[in-house]
Design an enzyme around this catalytic site. Structure first.
Site, mmCIF file in Angstrom:
data_model
loop_
_atom_site.group_PDB
_atom_site.id
_atom_site.type_symbol
_atom_site.label_atom_id
_atom_site.label_comp_id
_atom_site.label_asym_id
_atom_site.label_seq_id
_atom_site.Cartn_x
_atom_site.Cartn_y
_atom_site.Cartn_z
ATOM 1 N N SER A 184 -19.287 7.826 18.384
ATOM 2 C CA SER A 184 -18.172 9.003 17.532
ATOM 3 C C SER A 184 -17.460 9.461 18.941
ATOM 4 O O SER A 184 -18.189 9.573 19.870
ATOM 5 C CB SER A 184 -19.011 10.427 17.649
ATOM 6 O OG SER A 184 -18.541 11.129 16.385
ATOM 7 N N SER A 193 0.945 -1.103 0.169
ATOM 8 C CA SER A 193 -0.130 0.287 -0.414
ATOM 9 C C SER A 193 1.186 0.953 0.194
ATOM 10 O O SER A 193 1.604 1.552 0.280
ATOM 11 C CB SER A 193 -1.111 0.278 1.129
ATOM 12 O OG SER A 193 0.138 0.140 2.620
ATOM 13 N N GLN A 243 -4.401 -7.931 6.312
ATOM 14 C CA GLN A 243 -4.893 -8.023 5.373
ATOM 15 C C GLN A 243 -5.470 -9.476 6.013
ATOM 16 O O GLN A 243 -6.398 -10.179 5.179
ATOM 17 C CB GLN A 243 -4.868 -8.393 4.393
ATOM 18 C CG GLN A 243 -4.815 -7.048 3.517
ATOM 19 C CD GLN A 243 -5.739 -5.978 2.946
ATOM 20 O OE1 GLN A 243 -6.817 -6.687 3.388
ATOM 21 N NE2 GLN A 243 -5.309 -5.678 2.373
ATOM 22 N N GLY A 288 5.876 -0.281 13.308
ATOM 23 C CA GLY A 288 6.089 -2.001 13.202
ATOM 24 C C GLY A 288 6.643 -1.913 11.916
ATOM 25 O O GLY A 288 8.018 -2.943 10.985
ATOM 26 N N ASP A 289 5.879 -0.948 10.329
ATOM 27 C CA ASP A 289 6.980 -0.816 9.263
ATOM 28 C C ASP A 289 8.041 -0.159 9.694
ATOM 29 O O ASP A 289 9.138 -0.869 8.648
ATOM 30 C CB ASP A 289 6.396 0.340 8.242
ATOM 31 C CG ASP A 289 4.964 -0.202 8.630
ATOM 32 O OD1 ASP A 289 4.338 -0.868 8.564
ATOM 33 O OD2 ASP A 289 3.968 0.870 7.695
ATOM 34 N N ASN A 328 6.466 3.892 3.547
ATOM 35 C CA ASN A 328 6.975 3.933 4.644
ATOM 36 C C ASN A 328 8.138 2.570 5.141
ATOM 37 O O ASN A 328 8.611 2.892 5.190
ATOM 38 C CB ASN A 328 5.969 3.409 5.824
ATOM 39 C CG ASN A 328 4.501 4.410 6.437
ATOM 40 O OD1 ASN A 328 5.159 5.231 5.723
ATOM 41 N ND2 ASN A 328 3.680 3.859 6.684
#
Length: 327
Positions: free
Chosen positions: A36, A8, A173, A256-257, A52
């Site tokens: 909300s 992504s 995912q 994490g990236d 990233n």
């Protein structure tokens, strides 16, 4: 070493809610939730998992190849990535769509509620890896990270067909993938990345035991938040690597990236797995201390000090020649 990152590319809309999500959840009423949250702040940032990770690798001097689908609004983002060492020639532009959007709210305890709009990312399934490999000359590793599910499956399959080593990072995912799809992303992966929750979810979704997963991938790297990371391999001792501590946590988005950027860079430099996880942890903490996934810079002296304080002078010395060339 040429590393390509398929996944992504997105714009992040990051909001902060000063309370606790848990305080608003009513026991026995969770099947009908309508909530909300009034956020105190909104930051618009560059993001997307593959972008990233590519950004972090670019800062470390590896010139990664980014593979993904974006909309006509990608121009300024592309310039930013190129300026930070990322090869964007394999990013495909689909003018009829917007680039993907990640909308995330973080509460006072760093819990997150997020929604991801795919936009142009849905077209990533049309991107083939063979032309990328032909243009690059040779790909040493392809990371298959969260993306359009059909794209993820296609790229893992193409790696096997082309004989290109691949790492699998199914991440968010996993919630969309069925049993055979999860198995297809794990089977034959050089490295499998998950966080602790995803580790359990992957076993549930795949129907495999931990041993069966380890028999199908060379190593399984699991991030554990403040507890560090774990590296499992079949018939080898498990490695437990502590995190790099901080007293200035700001936003966990992209942590994490950043870990994956550091880990992949260190393995590309030929360093041992323990060192790879240590560099990953150092980058993860650097990102944790900032709002936004690509708002950090890497300073050689600062990074060396982090590594020394967390893992000792011997670890820092092993990184030194690589960091001197990269930073």
């Amino acid at each position: 070493m040429r590393i390509a990152l398929s996944g992504s590319i997105a714009t992040d809309h990051l909001m902060v809610y000063p309370g606790r999500f848990a305080d608003q959840l009513v026991a026995g009423r969770l099947e009908h939730v309508s909530l909300s949250f009034l956020a105190d702040s909104l930051d618009l940032r560059r993001g997307g998992v593959a972008a990233n990770i590519a950004f972090g690798l670019g800062l470390l001097g590896l010139r990664p190849i980014l593979i993904g689908a974006v909309g006509s609004d990608f121009g300024a983002y592309e310039v930013w990535l190129k300026e930070h060492g990322v090869d964007t020639e394999s990013v495909h532009v689909f003018p009829a769509h917007h680039t993907a959007r990640f909308v995330c709210t973080t509460d006072a305890e760093h819990n997150q509620i997020a929604t991801f709009y795919a936009g142009a990312m849905a077209e990533a399934r049309t991107i083939a890896l063979a032309p990328v490999a032909e243009r690059a000359g040779e790909l040493d590793l392809v990371l298959v990270s969260p993306n359009d599910p059909e794209a993820m499956l296609r790229h893992a399959r193409e790696c096997r067909e082309l004989g290109i080593p691949f790492a699998s990072d199914p991440s968010q995912q996993l919630a969309r993938l069925d049993r055979e799809e999860v198995r297809a992303l794990v089977d034959g992966a050089d490295t499998l990345f998950t966080n602790e929750y995803e580790s359990a979810l992957l076993l549930e979704r795949s129907g495999w035991t931990e041993r069966q997963v380890l028999d199908r991938t060379r190593r399984w790297v699991t991030t554990l938040g403040a507890a560090g990371s774990r590296i499992r391999r079949a018939d080898r001792p498990t490695l437990e690597i502590p995190s790099v501590p901080t007293t200035a946590a700001a936003d966990p988005t992209g942590v994490g990236d950043a870990f994956r950027s550091g880990f992949l860079a260190a393995t590309a430099w030929g360093l041992p797995l323990e060192r790879a996880a240590q560099l990953g942890s150092a980058l993860a903490t650097t990102v944790l201390e900032r709002v936004g996934t690509q708002e950090y810079v890497l300073d050689r002296a600062e990074l060396a000090l982090r590594l020394t304080l967390a893992y000792g002078p011997e670890a820092a010395a092993e990184f030194a020649p690589h960091l001197a060339r990269a930073l």
